[in-house]
Design an enzyme around this catalytic site. Structure first.
Site, short mmCIF file in Angstrom:
data_model
loop_
_atom_site.label_atom_id
_atom_site.label_comp_id
_atom_site.label_asym_id
_atom_site.label_seq_id
_atom_site.Cartn_x
_atom_site.Cartn_y
_atom_site.Cartn_z
N LYS A 41 -48.91 -59.18 -5.93
CA LYS A 41 -48.57 -57.93 -6.66
C LYS A 41 -48.25 -56.78 -5.72
O LYS A 41 -47.43 -55.92 -6.04
CB LYS A 41 -49.65 -57.56 -7.65
CG LYS A 41 -51.00 -57.32 -7.07
CD LYS A 41 -52.06 -58.10 -7.79
CE LYS A 41 -52.73 -59.00 -6.80
NZ LYS A 41 -53.88 -59.71 -7.32
N GLY B 174 -53.66 -63.48 -13.36
CA GLY B 174 -54.11 -64.82 -12.98
C GLY B 174 -53.49 -65.86 -13.89
O GLY B 174 -52.27 -65.97 -13.99
N GLY C 215 -64.37 -65.98 -5.03
CA GLY C 215 -62.92 -65.99 -4.74
C GLY C 215 -62.09 -65.15 -5.69
O GLY C 215 -60.88 -65.31 -5.77
N GLU D 277 -59.79 -59.38 -3.89
CA GLU D 277 -58.75 -59.34 -2.85
C GLU D 277 -59.43 -59.41 -1.48
O GLU D 277 -60.64 -59.16 -1.37
CB GLU D 277 -57.96 -58.03 -2.97
CG GLU D 277 -57.24 -57.86 -4.29
CD GLU D 277 -56.23 -58.97 -4.55
OE1 GLU D 277 -55.28 -59.10 -3.79
OE2 GLU D 277 -56.42 -59.72 -5.52
N ASP E 16 -55.47 -52.62 -7.57
CA ASP E 16 -54.97 -53.96 -7.91
C ASP E 16 -54.42 -53.99 -9.35
O ASP E 16 -53.31 -54.45 -9.59
CB ASP E 16 -56.11 -54.98 -7.74
CG ASP E 16 -55.72 -56.37 -8.18
OD1 ASP E 16 -55.10 -57.09 -7.38
OD2 ASP E 16 -56.01 -56.74 -9.34
N LYS F 69 -50.53 -54.14 -11.20
CA LYS F 69 -50.17 -55.09 -12.26
C LYS F 69 -49.48 -54.37 -13.42
O LYS F 69 -48.51 -54.88 -14.00
CB LYS F 69 -51.41 -55.84 -12.74
CG LYS F 69 -51.95 -56.80 -11.68
CD LYS F 69 -53.33 -57.32 -12.04
CE LYS F 69 -53.83 -58.30 -10.98
NZ LYS F 69 -55.26 -58.60 -11.09
N1 HSE Z 1 -58.41 -59.66 -7.18
C1 HSE Z 1 -57.69 -59.97 -8.38
C2 HSE Z 1 -58.60 -59.83 -9.57
C3 HSE Z 1 -57.13 -61.36 -8.27
O1 HSE Z 1 -59.82 -59.75 -9.37
O2 HSE Z 1 -58.12 -59.77 -10.70
C4 HSE Z 1 -56.16 -61.72 -9.35
O3 HSE Z 1 -55.05 -60.88 -9.36
#
Ligand code: HSE
Length: 382
Positions: free
Chosen positions: A87, A116, A169, A172, A183, A187
């Site tokens: 992104k 995702g 996981g 970021e 983030d 989006k």
């Molecule tokens: N770091 C992002 C989140 C990963 O937690 O949504 C997916 O875009």
């Protein structure tokens, strides 16, 4: 179609494994950093991929803007289709890359960059072919949703909740992008670009969850409220684009309260379709890899464009969206707000404001912080 993968981290490994089992796709070379080419399928030079006539598409999952921009540009110029989960790259260079793809008659798709495994951009790209989208947004960051849920349901501290989201996981590489709202703001920039052919990259309002405390969460729970980090975008009545992110407090009856763990809830309002809501895992290896592979299959079905090649960069205008806010701030600063009601205890005020614009609330918070004051604010949702 043989697919080269740029990056072999959390998502890259997932994409590579999925490619090995996808009937119409084939796993190609994987680009890794020099010195990491420990097995036969790994290469460390982008030229090895762009010059390979067998490679039909490139999946960029390395993250960051550089050298991702140079690598994606090289792949498009070499006539390879590109899909990406990046992104930051699309928010910074989307219009240029969309034009480059169109100039070379190849696809540039980035559904995995937003939501995702949730097919948000995929559905918006389809919807705009037949409907007008009035607004869009929702819960678009898995890390912060996981943290807010863990703080509320498992009484975890903020640092422990963040550490667990990182270990799983979701976050970021630098989790500041998650907790600061950057983030998810990226989006919503992408979603606006797909829905409106306009990428808002100025005038955006951003408030993340960095200032929330366990006391805030306890206070919300005592009032039957749940906090979620929510992005909003769309067209105002005057035709300008609004785009912002801020925490929102929801009553127990709101569907957002049932969005738990790393899940996302993306929604858009079509003029004819009405509200469409999509829910699923917004972060993690397999959900994100599934979106990358879905875009690759979409290419096989003929889709080439997600962002129009003439997509414009515009400034967002958040002055006409208004709602009431919850604000926790020093009692001495209460006069800065249009107070509807307030609870004060030991120098701390918890205020419900009269309605004020998103722009005004974010400006008041910025001024207060500049003067050294600490506060947390959240919009009151429905
Ligand atoms: N770091 C992002 C989140 C990963 O937690 O949504 C997916 O875009």
């Amino acid at each position: 179609m043989k697919v080269a993968v740029l990056g072999f981290g959390t998502v890259g490994v997932g994409v590579y494994e999925m490619l090995k089992n996808a009937p119409a796709l084939e796993a190609g070379p994987v680009l890794v950093r020099p010195g990491k080419e420990d097995t036969g399928f790994k290469v460390s030079s982008i030229a090895a991929i762009t010059s390979d006539p067998e490679v039909g598409a490139v999946a960029e999952v390395m993250g960051g803007t550089h050298p991702a921009y140079e690598y994606v540009s090289a792949a498009l110029e070499a006539g390879k289709h590109v899909v990406t989960s990046n992104k930051a790259l699309v928010a910074a260079y989307g219009p240029e890359l969309a034009k480059l793809a169109a100039d070379h008659d190849v696809a540039f798709l980035f559904s995995a960059a937003c939501g995702g495994g949730v097919p948000f951009l995929h559905n918006i790209a389809l919807a705009v072919e037949s409907d007008r989208i009035k607004s869009l947004g929702g819960i678009l960051n898995g890390t912060t949703n996981f943290m807010l849920d863990a703080m509320q349901s498992r009484f975890m501290s903020y640092p422990d909740a963040l550490a667990e989201a990182q270990a799983l996981g979701y976050a970021e590489a630098d989790p500041t992008a998650d907790v600061s709202g950057l983030d998810a703001l990226r989006k919503i920039m992408l979603a606006c670009a797909v829905a409106y052919g306009q990428l808002p990259d100025e005038g955006l309002c951003r408030e993340g969850i960095e200032s929330i405390t366990a006391d805030d969460v306890n206070h919300f729970q005592s009032k039957g409220l749940t906090c979620r980090l929510v992005t909003s975008g769309g067209l105002s009545e005057n035709g300008s684009l609004f785009a912002y992110i801020e925490p929102v407090l929801f009553p127990a009856s709101a569907p957002e309260c049932s969005v738990l763990k790393n899940f996302n809830m993306a929604k858009y309002d079509g003029e004819n379709a009405g509200r469409i809501v999509l829910m699923g895992q917004g972060a993690g290896r397999w959900p994100t890899a599934s979106a990358v592979v879905r875009d690759l299959c979409d290419i096989l079905h003929g889709r080439r464009i997600m962002m129009k090649p003439d997509c414009l960069r515009v400034a967002a205008d958040n002055s006409s969206c208004a709602h009431s806010y919850y604000v926790r701030l020093p009692e001495s600063e209460i006069s800065r707000l249009p107070v509807e009601k307030a609870e004060c205890f030991e120098g701390v005020a918890r205020v419900i404001t009269k309605p004020l614009s998103v722009l005004e609330m974010h400006q008041i918070a910025a001024e207060l912080r500049k003067e050294g004051g600490s506060l947390f604010f959240a919009a009151l949702g429905e």
